[in-house]
Design a protein around this motif. Structure first.
Motif, mmCIF file in Angstrom:
data_model
loop_
_atom_site.group_PDB
_atom_site.id
_atom_site.type_symbol
_atom_site.label_atom_id
_atom_site.label_comp_id
_atom_site.label_asym_id
_atom_site.label_seq_id
_atom_site.Cartn_x
_atom_site.Cartn_y
_atom_site.Cartn_z
ATOM 1 N N ASP A 1 100.867 63.573 49.313
ATOM 2 C CA ASP A 1 100.297 65.090 49.317
ATOM 3 C C ASP A 1 101.057 65.941 49.945
ATOM 4 O O ASP A 1 101.154 66.099 50.985
ATOM 5 N N ASN B 1 98.828 69.660 52.664
ATOM 6 C CA ASN B 1 97.635 69.462 53.023
ATOM 7 C C ASN B 1 97.262 69.994 54.348
ATOM 8 O O ASN B 1 98.228 70.318 55.188
ATOM 9 N N GLY C 1 95.102 68.815 56.930
ATOM 10 C CA GLY C 1 94.346 67.769 57.597
ATOM 11 C C GLY C 1 95.043 67.292 59.190
ATOM 12 O O GLY C 1 94.717 66.229 59.529
ATOM 13 N N SER D 1 90.692 63.131 57.348
ATOM 14 C CA SER D 1 91.809 63.037 56.202
ATOM 15 C C SER D 1 92.451 61.993 55.987
ATOM 16 O O SER D 1 92.553 62.077 54.578
ATOM 17 N N THR E 1 96.652 68.291 47.299
ATOM 18 C CA THR E 1 95.287 68.687 47.604
ATOM 19 C C THR E 1 95.017 69.886 48.146
ATOM 20 O O THR E 1 94.004 70.615 47.507
ATOM 21 N N GLY F 1 94.195 70.299 50.725
ATOM 22 C CA GLY F 1 92.554 70.282 50.963
ATOM 23 C C GLY F 1 92.268 70.439 52.178
ATOM 24 O O GLY F 1 92.988 70.115 53.535
ATOM 25 N N MET G 1 89.529 70.111 55.201
ATOM 26 C CA MET G 1 88.686 69.219 55.783
ATOM 27 C C MET G 1 87.234 69.608 55.850
ATOM 28 O O MET G 1 86.777 70.483 56.477
ATOM 29 N N SER H 1 90.281 68.251 47.453
ATOM 30 C CA SER H 1 90.435 67.429 48.671
ATOM 31 C C SER H 1 90.263 66.092 48.107
ATOM 32 O O SER H 1 91.118 65.042 48.724
#
Length: 560
Positions: free
Chosen positions: A62, A65, A67, A82, A440, A442, A444, A455
């Motif tokens: 990833d 990210n 996380g 994560s 992602t 992403g 959290m 995510s």
């Protein structure tokens, strides 16, 4: 533990070898036999998984990210949240410190301030203070000031491996705070010294030119910091462009020039084109990226969705956001400042990335995060719903703008958004580029959060898209697992005897995302097993917490 995987379609990830059916024997954290396993060795396996022709590949990376902070919180299945989201998607390595917003370096007297800025994107690292406290994001409890200290704190808090970029905004804060000012020579030299000090613990330099305070920098500053990083070791520039919409070509030129003149590589971060009036500019964007590849190593990454997600700070013009967090929020109580912001947003909107404009108005901006217990009833709804609830029907009026400001203030600025700016054709064109990795990006999930489906869904969706678009499994595995490691200078995860046993087992015929913007936390299907350093942490949808969280930190060597 010795584990035997039988009858797998082995995809090594090297992009050259054809997939082949065979067996794999893992001993501890290493692959000891690949293709053909001697019967005597197979007989000693303590666990056997019958792949039945499913794809066995290196674990994915990833490449962008969020996380590193809130992602360390333990989820209901016994591992950090994560990491759970990662391994459900086949991800075994995560790259954080993105968008210029690494958690370090940070001056001790700025911890509370910086933690509050990061909270809507990265969450909080521990118990947050009360909503009316001077430390709502718990930054005063951070035990780190440098990246080395952050990684020491992080050790033992992740199941997956973690690499960090050095954030431009974090560096600038240590020298200039959050000032709306162009750096002078002395300030640039001071920032360059911070970069040289922190670079050994990082993979590259990230910047977020829509986020404070990097938004106030110029090309000279960016180039100087890229050059300083590359004086320590090779590292690419990973930028969130100053504009991903109307001014995207000029924004690309700015950072590509900085990467070339600074001596590093260039990564097109979360590649996209925002706003319907810009979708036909893909050819120009691709040409700029291809030109850059003639000068420096290049890679792209993307999440395969038509919407993005970020903090709601980005809704307001950069001039409004300068100074401390308290000053920013106080500024939004001033009618004159509100009127200035309104005119910038609903006027020409040039010179900055105007989210309201390129999302087609407030109807295109979804609420993904709020201050828990304050704005919960609007999670998953649009800002137009906030305006209607305030009794306003004209979405382009100053009264609608006031309702947005009031909502933002009521939630103390802890608002994240999903911005619906794109179209599927542009997503597909980026996705087909052969040097395009995945991410992602992403945020959290946690209390007061209803995050973007990327995510959990980005990697299984990418695999589904590859299948449906006819992209060979060998190519997409290379791009998801190996390409990023090669680009960043990390050890290759290509499957071979003696290689690290961080693996993913995929049902190629049925792998897909199952979540949506309305229901983002539904796990995917077809990611049937994930191993991290030989530890089977996810199998057939069930999480298996390891005895210790032994994810490793991904580092590259400084030059001699």
């Amino acid at each position: 533990m010795r584990q035997l995987i039988t009858e797998a379609l082995i995809v090594t990830g090297d992009s050259a070898s054809q997939p082949s059916v065979g067996d794999v024997l893992i001993d501890g954290d290493r692959i000891v036999h690949l293709g053909q396993v001697p019967p005597s060795a197979a007989a000693g396996a303590e666990r056997t998984i019958e792949a039945d022709g499913r794809v066995l590949a290196p674990g994915f990376v990833d490449t962008h990210n969020h996380g590193a902070l809130a992602g360390t919180r333990i989820g209901e299945n016994g591992i950090p949240i994560s990491c759970e989201m990662a391994v459900r998607g086949g991800v075994t390595r995560r790259i954080c410190g993105v968008d210029g917003l690494s958690p370090a370096p940070v001056a001790s007297d700025q911890r509370a301030e910086y933690a509050a800025q990061l909270a809507p994107l990265d969450g909080t690292a521990g118990p947050a203070g009360g909503p009316d406290s001077d430390d709502p994001a718990g930054g005063l409890d951070w035990p780190w000031s440098t990246m080395e200290e952050f990684l020491a704190w992080h050790a033992g808090r992740s199941v997956t491996d973690l690499g960090m970029h050095l954030g431009h905004s974090a560096v600038r804060r240590t020298v200039m705070g959050n000032l709306d000012r162009t750096a002078d020579d002395a300030q640039i030299r001071a920032m360059a010294e911070v970069v040289r000090r922190e670079a050994p613990w990082c993979l590259g330099l990230s910047t977020g030119l829509v986020y404070n305070p990097a938004v106030y920098s110029d090309q000279r500053e960016i180039t100087s910091l890229v050059r300083a990083f590359n004086e320590v070791k090779p590292g690419a520039l990973y930028p969130h462009l100053r504009s991903e919409s109307d001014d995207i070509i000029e924004a690309l030129d700015e950072v590509i020039t900085a990467a070339v003149e600074g001596g590093g590589g260039y990564c097109s971060e979360h590649s996209k084109i925002a706003g319907h009036r810009n979708w036909d500019r893909f050819g120009d964007v691709a040409a700029r990226l291809d030109d850059a590849a003639g000068s420096v190593p290049t890679m792209g990454n993307m999440y395969p969705y038509t919407a993005g997600s970020t903090t709601a700070d980005a809704l307001f013009p950069p001039e409004v956001r300068s100074g401390t967090r308290a000053e920013f929020l106080a500024r939004l109580t001033d009618d004159r400042v509100r009127e200035f912001a309104f005119e910038k947003i609903y006027g020409e909107g040039l010179g900055w990335d105007n989210f309201v404009s390129f999302c087609g108005g407030l109807e295109g901006i979804q609420i993904a995060g709020v201050l828990q217990g304050v704005g919960d009833e609007f999670l998953g709804k649009r800002f137009s719903d906030v305006v209607l609830a305030a009794g306003v029907t004209d979405m382009n009026s100053i009264e609608a703008h006031d309702a947005v400001c009031d909502f933002f203030l009521h939630n103390r600025g802890e608002v994240s958004i999903i911005s619906h700016y794109g179209n599927e054709a542009t997503v597909e064109r980026f996705f087909r580029r052969p040097n395009m990795a995945l991410c992602t990006d992403g945020l959290m999930p946690g209390p007061g959060q209803k995050p973007h489906p990327r995510s959990l869904g980005a990697f299984p969706k990418a695999l589904r898209m590859a299948r449906e678009l006819g992209i060979p499994v060998a190519e997409i595995v290379h791009r998801l697992a190996v390409l990023p490691c090669v680009f960043m200078g990390l050890p290759s995860p290509v499957l071979r005897e003696g290689a690290d046993a961080s693996l993913v087992l995929i049902d190629w015929d049925r792998v897909t995302e199952r979540n949506s913007y309305e229901d983002p936390l539904v796990p995917p299907e077809g990611i049937d097993a994930t191993w991290v350093h030989g530890e089977l942490v996810q199998h057939e949808g069930r999480i298996h917490p390891p005895g210790a969280f032994s994810g490793r930190h991904l580092l590259t060597r400084p030059v001699d």
